[in-house]
Design a protein around this motif. Structure first.
Motif, PDB file in Angstrom:
ATOM      1  N   PRO A   1      -1.476   7.853   2.363  1.00 32.29           N
ATOM      2  CA  PRO A   1      -2.766   8.022   3.037  1.00 32.29           C
ATOM      3  C   PRO A   1      -2.712   7.798   4.554  1.00 32.29           C
TER       4      PRO A   1
ATOM      5  N   GLU B   1       0.839  -1.196   0.000  1.00 29.78           N
ATOM      6  CA  GLU B   1       0.000   0.000   0.000  1.00 29.78           C
ATOM      7  C   GLU B   1       0.871   1.241   0.000  1.00 29.78           C
ATOM      8  N   ASP B   2       0.346   2.306  -0.588  1.00 33.55           N
ATOM      9  CA  ASP B   2       1.007   3.601  -0.574  1.00 33.55           C
ATOM     10  C   ASP B   2       1.033   4.135   0.859  1.00 33.55           C
TER      11      ASP B   2
ATOM     12  N   CYS C   1      -8.677  10.393   5.344  1.00 31.81           N
ATOM     13  CA  CYS C   1      -8.417  10.503   3.903  1.00 31.81           C
ATOM     14  C   CYS C   1      -9.673  10.951   3.170  1.00 31.81           C
TER      15      CYS C   1
ATOM     16  N   PHE D   1      -1.077  10.748   6.263  1.00 30.28           N
ATOM     17  CA  PHE D   1      -1.988  11.888   6.358  1.00 30.28           C
ATOM     18  C   PHE D   1      -2.971  11.683   7.512  1.00 30.28           C
TER      19      PHE D   1
END
Lengths: 148, 166
Positions: free
Chosen positions: A84, A80-81, A134, A87
């Motif tokens: 997100p 996963e990135d 998000c 943040f």
């Protein structure tokens, strides 16, 4: 299927589960011992600050996940990135700071309400892998004055 | 009961309810109130959705889109328009699914739009979440849309709607 530069999506969920427990204990103690609740949410605020500044992988719970939990799990199907969840840590920081200030200054109900919001976000993240912060991001952008 | 316990219980119940609701509606294709004056087409292909005929003066979704994203190309049969943003984990899954559908089926185009870069378009098309996927017919009219990551089967089930809307 996915790039190498990702993180195991279960890491942020593990972190969210720990966050949930910390806020839940703080809420349970908040009526009788607001000072203890302030210490707990204060510690959580530090965790969030690390997560927002350096990434979720670098928080104490992120490190615990990597060294103790992940080796016992099967490799993730997909990475996963990290942007997100990072943040989301920043959003969590705001709520943890307000909750801490509330508990520390005697505005206990204020602290409880913000801890409650944080619990909602942490629960959604841990149980459903859903990132509330998000999603608020786009809604927040939409509210800004129309410009193009 | 003390306020702390009440708030804890309320927060958990609210989160669980919201999470279960989202799990149910995520990725489900349905008509959008603004583009469909009457009736919810639902998930099945049964009722042909009433599209732009109701409001002929309104520009189609594609006309709005190409004003903001000039180089995008409309698919011969259908176009899957995906709105994404930076802080969005399911956008990645959605990109993989939609790109794959576009590649495997003739005449289907996949266009990804960065919601942050195109906020005016996001407001015009009333996109509230990322990912949101619009399915446009060959004329560029919105037929249906899904918020949240759709599964491949859900995308494939929505595509026939573009044939009926002519």
């Amino acid at each position: 299927m996915s790039q190498q530069s990702g993180i195991d999506p279960r890491g942020p969920r593990f972190t969210a589960a720990v966050t949930f427990v910390i806020f839940a204990v703080a809420l349970l103690l908040s009526d009788a011992q607001p000072a203890v609740a302030a210490v707990l949410t204060g510690i959580q605020a530090v965790f969030f600050a690390i997560g927002a500044g350096l990434g979720v992988q670098k928080t104490p719970t992120g490190l615990v996940f990597r060294s103790l939990v992940r080796p016992r799990l099967t490799p993730p199907a997909e990475l996963e990135d990290p942007a997100p969840p990072r943040f989301a840590q920043a959003v969590g920081l705001v709520f943890a700071v307000v909750a801490t200030l509330g508990f520390a200054t005697g505005a206990v109900l204020l602290g409880q309400v913000f801890a409650g919001f944080a619990i909602v976000a942490a629960f959604l993240n841990a149980a459903f892998a859903f990132c509330l912060g998000c999603e608020m991001y786009l809604l927040g952008l939409r509210l800004r004055p129309a410009r193009g | 009961m003390s306020p702390g316990i009440v708030i804890l219980v309320l927060a958990v119940v609210a989160a669980a309810g919201f999470g279960l609701h989202r799990r149910r509606v995520d990725g489900r294709f349905a008509g959008h109130a603004r583009t469909h004056a009457a009736g919810e087409p639902g998930t099945g292909p049964a009722p042909a959705p009433a599209v732009a005929e109701d409001v002929p003066h309104e520009p189609s979704a594609w006309e709005r889109l190409s004003a903001s994203v000039p180089h995008a190309e409309l698919g011969e049969r259908a176009t899957l328009v995906q709105f994404s943003s930076a802080f969005c984990a399911p956008c990645r899954t959605t990109r993989v699914v939609l790109a794959d559908v576009a590649e495997r089926h003739d005449g289907i185009a996949h266009v990804e739009v960065d919601a942050e870069q195109h906020l005016a378009l996001v407001r015009e098309l009333d996109v509230r979440r990322t990912p949101t996927t619009l399915v446009l017919d060959r004329a560029g009219r919105e037929v249906t849309r899904a918020a949240g990551a759709p599964r491949r089967e859900q995308v494939l089930a929505a595509l026939p709607l573009t044939e009926e809307s002519r």
